[in-house]
Design a protein around this motif. Structure first.
Motif, PDB file in Angstrom:
ATOM      1  N   SER A   1     -14.974  47.370 -31.489  1.00 52.90           N
ATOM      2  CA  SER A   1     -14.330  48.843 -31.677  1.00 52.90           C
ATOM      3  C   SER A   1     -13.594  49.275 -32.592  1.00 52.90           C
TER       4      SER A   1
ATOM      5  N   ASN B   1     -16.556  45.406 -26.116  1.00 58.12           N
ATOM      6  CA  ASN B   1     -15.489  46.265 -26.501  1.00 58.12           C
ATOM      7  C   ASN B   1     -16.061  46.730 -27.295  1.00 58.12           C
TER       8      ASN B   1
ATOM      9  N   ASP C   1     -15.534  47.507 -22.922  1.00 52.97           N
ATOM     10  CA  ASP C   1     -14.842  48.475 -22.578  1.00 52.97           C
ATOM     11  C   ASP C   1     -14.724  49.829 -23.678  1.00 52.97           C
TER      12      ASP C   1
ATOM     13  N   SER D   1     -14.531  44.926 -36.134  1.00 54.43           N
ATOM     14  CA  SER D   1     -13.742  45.908 -35.574  1.00 54.43           C
ATOM     15  C   SER D   1     -13.360  46.651 -36.538  1.00 54.43           C
TER      16      SER D   1
ATOM     17  N   GLN E   1     -13.108  49.709 -18.802  1.00 57.56           N
ATOM     18  CA  GLN E   1     -12.082  50.543 -18.209  1.00 57.56           C
ATOM     19  C   GLN E   1     -12.762  51.840 -19.175  1.00 57.56           C
TER      20      GLN E   1
ATOM     21  N   SER F   1     -14.797  54.032 -30.569  1.00 59.08           N
ATOM     22  CA  SER F   1     -15.474  53.742 -31.565  1.00 59.08           C
ATOM     23  C   SER F   1     -16.615  54.959 -31.501  1.00 59.08           C
TER      24      SER F   1
ATOM     25  N   SER G   1     -12.968  52.644 -23.567  1.00 60.08           N
ATOM     26  CA  SER G   1     -11.350  53.613 -23.617  1.00 60.08           C
ATOM     27  C   SER G   1     -11.351  53.993 -24.740  1.00 60.08           C
TER      28      SER G   1
ATOM     29  N   ASP H   1     -17.221  43.106 -30.880  1.00 61.19           N
ATOM     30  CA  ASP H   1     -16.619  43.797 -30.752  1.00 61.19           C
ATOM     31  C   ASP H   1     -16.533  44.815 -31.728  1.00 61.19           C
TER      32      ASP H   1
ATOM     33  N   SER I   1     -19.752  37.436 -27.087  1.00 63.10           N
ATOM     34  CA  SER I   1     -18.183  38.374 -27.134  1.00 63.10           C
ATOM     35  C   SER I   1     -19.081  39.386 -27.943  1.00 63.10           C
TER      36      SER I   1
ATOM     37  N   GLU J   1     -18.905  39.656 -22.723  1.00 59.62           N
ATOM     38  CA  GLU J   1     -18.176  40.866 -22.254  1.00 59.62           C
ATOM     39  C   GLU J   1     -18.373  41.901 -24.489  1.00 59.62           C
TER      40      GLU J   1
ATOM     41  N   SER K   1     -14.411  50.251 -27.506  1.00 60.66           N
ATOM     42  CA  SER K   1     -13.499  51.304 -27.417  1.00 60.66           C
ATOM     43  C   SER K   1     -13.203  51.723 -28.694  1.00 60.66           C
TER      44      SER K   1
END
Length: 370
Positions: free
Chosen positions: A109, A132, A162, A85, A186, A136, A164, A107, A105, A130, A134
């Motif tokens: 974001s 993520n 995600d 992230s 999300q 991004s 969002s 991420d 997982s 997972e 968001s």
């Protein structure tokens, strides 16, 4: 006392900086006991090399990494959690994560993704659970690339996604159709204005759907039918600018019938018009919105217009007939004159035809002309 000193010493060894840790990338912190490597806010220009093979939790955040590719994570088969992230990443190349055979997982974001290649999320063994993304996506065109990469990906085991905070105005048709195991989606804090048929196709196992803080003024019957196609999903739909006019009626009826599925149903309120602001949508059905009266008024106005048009056309027809009656003698004379003129023209043509068809008359005519 001795135990306390040992614990302090052990902690110092486990959290020692990269400069004192053998086999740890420069400017990173490594903990073999925790199987963790952290490269946080170190102004890195790329994914560092020399990350230990024992690493399971890899945190590379707050840096200046412009792109990641398949060479970025080679030899890291044990990584299960990868956080990238806030790195200003603009490009994810194909097969970037293909060497992460244990990844569960991911991420990404708070990046600035412009290019997401078709096979960017091809993960072996379908282990990723997972994802993520968001905040991004850099712009609206990135969502098309993302839709392609999700269709081409090996994310059949993904359970949480995600998206969002990306300013999404629309979702491409069947963007989630290959995420058959998805449980949580999300979509909060975007700019979605409508849900189209096929938007959530393939999400039969979805359990949570967050649609809060978007731009929905209402939801059409087709959109509500799309939501009914997610029988297991717990929905969140508050903090949208709902407009409580006649078009809101299908949503209000559906909301009252589906209150058990909408977790924040009590917080869905009217934003427009100003007179109904903060009025619960659940109670709008009992308010006089004037929809049916308006429809009846429109029908009556239409019928009145047809009657008036009929009267005008009838009056024009009567006037036309009256004018014809007053000028009947003149019209009769004009008809006779036209008949006589046509007759003379016809006789002239007939006479000329007889002369042209008879050689003798034609010769006589020629002699007479001389």
């Amino acid at each position: 006392m001795i135990r306390a000193l040992l614990r302090v010493a052990l902690g110092a060894v486990l959290l020692r900086p990269a400069a004192a840790a053998a086999g740890c990338p420069l400017r990173c912190e490594c903990s073999e006991a925790a199987l963790t490597v952290k490269c946080v806010s170190k102004d890195l220009q790329g994914v560092p090399t020399g990350i230990p093979g024992y690493t399971r939790n890899l945190f590379i955040t707050g840096n200046q990494i412009g792109r990641v590719g398949p060479e970025s994570f080679r030899g890291l088969e044990n990584v299960t959690t990868l956080a990238l992230s806030n790195n200003r990443i603009t490009e994810i190349q194909s097969q970037t994560f293909s060497s992460l055979r244990s990844l569960r997982s991911l991420d990404l974001s708070s990046n600035q993704l412009v290019l997401v290649h078709p096979e960017a999320f091809s993960v072996p063994s379908r282990t990723l659970r997972e994802l993520n993304l968001s905040r991004s996506l850099y712009n609206h065109s990135s969502v098309s690339d993302l839709a392609t990469s999700l269709r081409w990906s090996t994310l059949a085991g993904l359970q949480g996604l995600d998206l969002s905070g990306n300013g999404l105005v629309y979702l491409p048709d069947r963007i989630f159709s290959h995420l058959s195991s998805l449980r949580r989606l999300q979509l909060a804090n975007n700019s979605l204005v409508a849900i189209h048929k096929g938007t959530f196709s393939g999400l039969d196992l979805l359990e949570e759907l967050d649609l809060t803080v978007n731009s929905f003024k209402t939801l059409t019957a087709g959109a509500l039918q799309e939501l009914d196609g997610l029988p297991r999903a717990r929905l969140q739909m508050s903090l949208n600018p709902y407009t409580c006019a006649c078009g809101i009626e299908p949503l209000v009826s559906w909301l009252n019938a589906s209150r058990a599925r909408v977790a924040d149903s009590e917080r869905l309120v009217c934003v427009f018009p100003a007179g109904l602001r903060n009025t619960s949508l659940l109670g709008v059905a009992d308010l006089p919105l004037g929809c049916h009266q308006a429809e009846e008024g429109a029908d009556l106005a239409l019928q009145t217009s047809y009657v008036f048009l009929g009267l005008v056309l009838g009056f024009v027809g009567l006037m036309f007939l009256f004018v014809l009656y007053l000028n009947r003698k003149g019209i009769k004379k004009r008809v006779y004159d036209m008949r006589d003129a046509c007759r003379e023209v016809w006789e002239g043509y007939h006479y000329r035809y007889e002369i042209d068809s008879d050689p003798r008359l034609s010769q006589v005519s020629t002699t007479a002309d001389m």
